[in-house]
Design a protein around this motif. Structure first.
Motif, PDB file in Angstrom:
ATOM      1  N   GLY A  34       7.028 -25.209 -33.987  1.00  0.00           N
ATOM      2  CA  GLY A  34       7.328 -25.699 -35.306  1.00  0.00           C
ATOM      3  C   GLY A  34       8.742 -26.500 -35.473  1.00  0.00           C
ATOM      4  O   GLY A  34       9.038 -26.870 -34.375  1.00  0.00           O
ATOM      5  N   GLU A  35       9.301 -26.171 -36.529  1.00  0.00           N
ATOM      6  CA  GLU A  35      10.718 -26.864 -36.682  1.00  0.00           C
ATOM      7  C   GLU A  35      11.632 -25.915 -35.588  1.00  0.00           C
ATOM      8  O   GLU A  35      12.734 -26.656 -35.290  1.00  0.00           O
ATOM      9  CB  GLU A  35      11.200 -26.466 -37.942  1.00  0.00           C
ATOM     10  N   ALA A  36      11.237 -24.832 -35.293  1.00  0.00           N
ATOM     11  CA  ALA A  36      12.210 -23.959 -34.293  1.00  0.00           C
ATOM     12  C   ALA A  36      11.891 -24.443 -32.878  1.00  0.00           C
ATOM     13  O   ALA A  36      12.618 -24.041 -31.956  1.00  0.00           O
ATOM     14  CB  ALA A  36      11.950 -22.641 -34.292  1.00  0.00           C
ATOM     15  N   MET A  37      10.982 -25.460 -32.494  1.00  0.00           N
ATOM     16  CA  MET A  37      10.738 -25.883 -31.213  1.00  0.00           C
ATOM     17  C   MET A  37      12.052 -26.549 -30.645  1.00  0.00           C
ATOM     18  O   MET A  37      12.555 -27.382 -31.261  1.00  0.00           O
ATOM     19  CB  MET A  37       9.450 -26.833 -31.028  1.00  0.00           C
ATOM     20  N   ARG A  38      12.151 -26.353 -29.302  1.00  0.00           N
ATOM     21  CA  ARG A  38      13.266 -26.988 -28.631  1.00  0.00           C
ATOM     22  C   ARG A  38      12.731 -27.808 -27.478  1.00  0.00           C
ATOM     23  O   ARG A  38      11.692 -27.333 -26.920  1.00  0.00           O
ATOM     24  CB  ARG A  38      14.253 -26.004 -28.096  1.00  0.00           C
ATOM     25  N   CYS A  39      13.199 -28.846 -27.210  1.00  0.00           N
ATOM     26  CA  CYS A  39      12.796 -29.871 -25.959  1.00  0.00           C
ATOM     27  C   CYS A  39      13.869 -29.861 -24.781  1.00  0.00           C
ATOM     28  O   CYS A  39      15.077 -29.555 -25.231  1.00  0.00           O
ATOM     29  CB  CYS A  39      12.427 -31.180 -26.540  1.00  0.00           C
ATOM     30  N   CYS A  40      13.373 -30.271 -23.758  1.00  0.00           N
ATOM     31  CA  CYS A  40      14.310 -30.450 -22.691  1.00  0.00           C
ATOM     32  C   CYS A  40      15.587 -30.998 -23.099  1.00  0.00           C
ATOM     33  O   CYS A  40      16.802 -30.762 -22.968  1.00  0.00           O
ATOM     34  CB  CYS A  40      13.703 -30.924 -21.430  1.00  0.00           C
ATOM     35  N   CYS A  41      15.406 -32.445 -23.524  1.00  0.00           N
ATOM     36  CA  CYS A  41      16.622 -33.141 -23.655  1.00  0.00           C
ATOM     37  C   CYS A  41      17.056 -33.832 -22.707  1.00  0.00           C
ATOM     38  O   CYS A  41      18.272 -34.480 -22.862  1.00  0.00           O
ATOM     39  CB  CYS A  41      17.172 -32.562 -24.920  1.00  0.00           C
ATOM     40  N   ALA A  42      16.808 -33.549 -21.483  1.00  0.00           N
ATOM     41  CA  ALA A  42      17.335 -34.175 -20.245  1.00  0.00           C
ATOM     42  C   ALA A  42      17.381 -35.574 -20.364  1.00  0.00           C
ATOM     43  O   ALA A  42      16.376 -36.087 -20.843  1.00  0.00           O
ATOM     44  CB  ALA A  42      16.905 -33.581 -18.926  1.00  0.00           C
ATOM     45  N   PRO A  43      18.299 -36.625 -19.837  1.00  0.00           N
ATOM     46  CA  PRO A  43      18.098 -37.817 -19.711  1.00  0.00           C
ATOM     47  C   PRO A  43      16.810 -38.370 -19.129  1.00  0.00           C
ATOM     48  O   PRO A  43      16.492 -37.883 -17.971  1.00  0.00           O
ATOM     49  CB  PRO A  43      19.268 -38.406 -19.085  1.00  0.00           C
ATOM     50  N   CYS A  44      16.114 -39.423 -19.680  1.00  0.00           N
ATOM     51  CA  CYS A  44      14.697 -39.952 -19.180  1.00  0.00           C
ATOM     52  C   CYS A  44      14.501 -41.314 -19.236  1.00  0.00           C
ATOM     53  O   CYS A  44      13.343 -41.870 -18.709  1.00  0.00           O
ATOM     54  CB  CYS A  44      13.518 -38.977 -19.640  1.00  0.00           C
ATOM     55  N   GLY A  45      15.459 -41.950 -19.576  1.00  0.00           N
ATOM     56  CA  GLY A  45      15.518 -43.457 -19.750  1.00  0.00           C
ATOM     57  C   GLY A  45      14.109 -43.718 -20.740  1.00  0.00           C
ATOM     58  O   GLY A  45      14.168 -43.238 -21.881  1.00  0.00           O
ATOM     59  N   GLU A  46      13.614 -44.758 -20.307  1.00  0.00           N
ATOM     60  CA  GLU A  46      12.334 -45.208 -21.068  1.00  0.00           C
ATOM     61  C   GLU A  46      11.133 -44.455 -20.896  1.00  0.00           C
ATOM     62  O   GLU A  46      10.214 -44.317 -21.964  1.00  0.00           O
ATOM     63  CB  GLU A  46      11.939 -46.513 -20.519  1.00  0.00           C
ATOM     64  N   ALA A  47      11.022 -43.293 -20.135  1.00  0.00           N
ATOM     65  CA  ALA A  47       9.962 -42.487 -20.083  1.00  0.00           C
ATOM     66  C   ALA A  47       9.922 -41.575 -21.034  1.00  0.00           C
ATOM     67  O   ALA A  47      11.081 -41.085 -21.846  1.00  0.00           O
ATOM     68  CB  ALA A  47      10.021 -41.894 -18.830  1.00  0.00           C
ATOM     69  N   ARG A  48       8.739 -40.939 -21.247  1.00  0.00           N
ATOM     70  CA  ARG A  48       8.644 -39.771 -22.457  1.00  0.00           C
ATOM     71  C   ARG A  48       9.449 -38.310 -21.633  1.00  0.00           C
ATOM     72  O   ARG A  48       9.970 -37.467 -22.652  1.00  0.00           O
ATOM     73  CB  ARG A  48       7.274 -39.504 -22.886  1.00  0.00           C
TER      74      ARG A  48
END
Length: 75
Positions: A30-44
């Motif tokens: 939910g709101e506590a979820m963390r994502c990788c957030c590494a640079p990925c340019g135009e990709a998801r």
């Protein structure tokens, strides 16, 4: 869900993820979820997570961790 050793240093709450940052969820819910957030340019997703998400060809966790370490994204 990956173990803590495979969570990238760039991980942070998904609500703070910016355009051009990897959306791969690494922990939380939910709101506590963390994502990788590494640079990925135009990709998801960043390259290691894009490869891990490829349908029909799962990337072994050991390979994913090694690739993220090589990029300096996890311990």
């Amino acid at each position: 869900m990956p173990d803590r050793a495979s969570i990238p240093h760039t991980a942070r709450p998904w609500t703070s993820r910016l355009a051009g940052e990897c959306a791969y969820p690494v922990d939380g819910c939910g709101e506590a979820m963390r994502c990788c957030c590494a640079p990925c340019g135009e990709a998801r997703y960043c390259e290691p997570h894009r490869r891990a998400m490829r349908p029909g060809r799962p990337l072994p966790i050991e390979v994913l961790i090694a690739e993220l370490r090589a990029l300096g994204l996890c311990d």
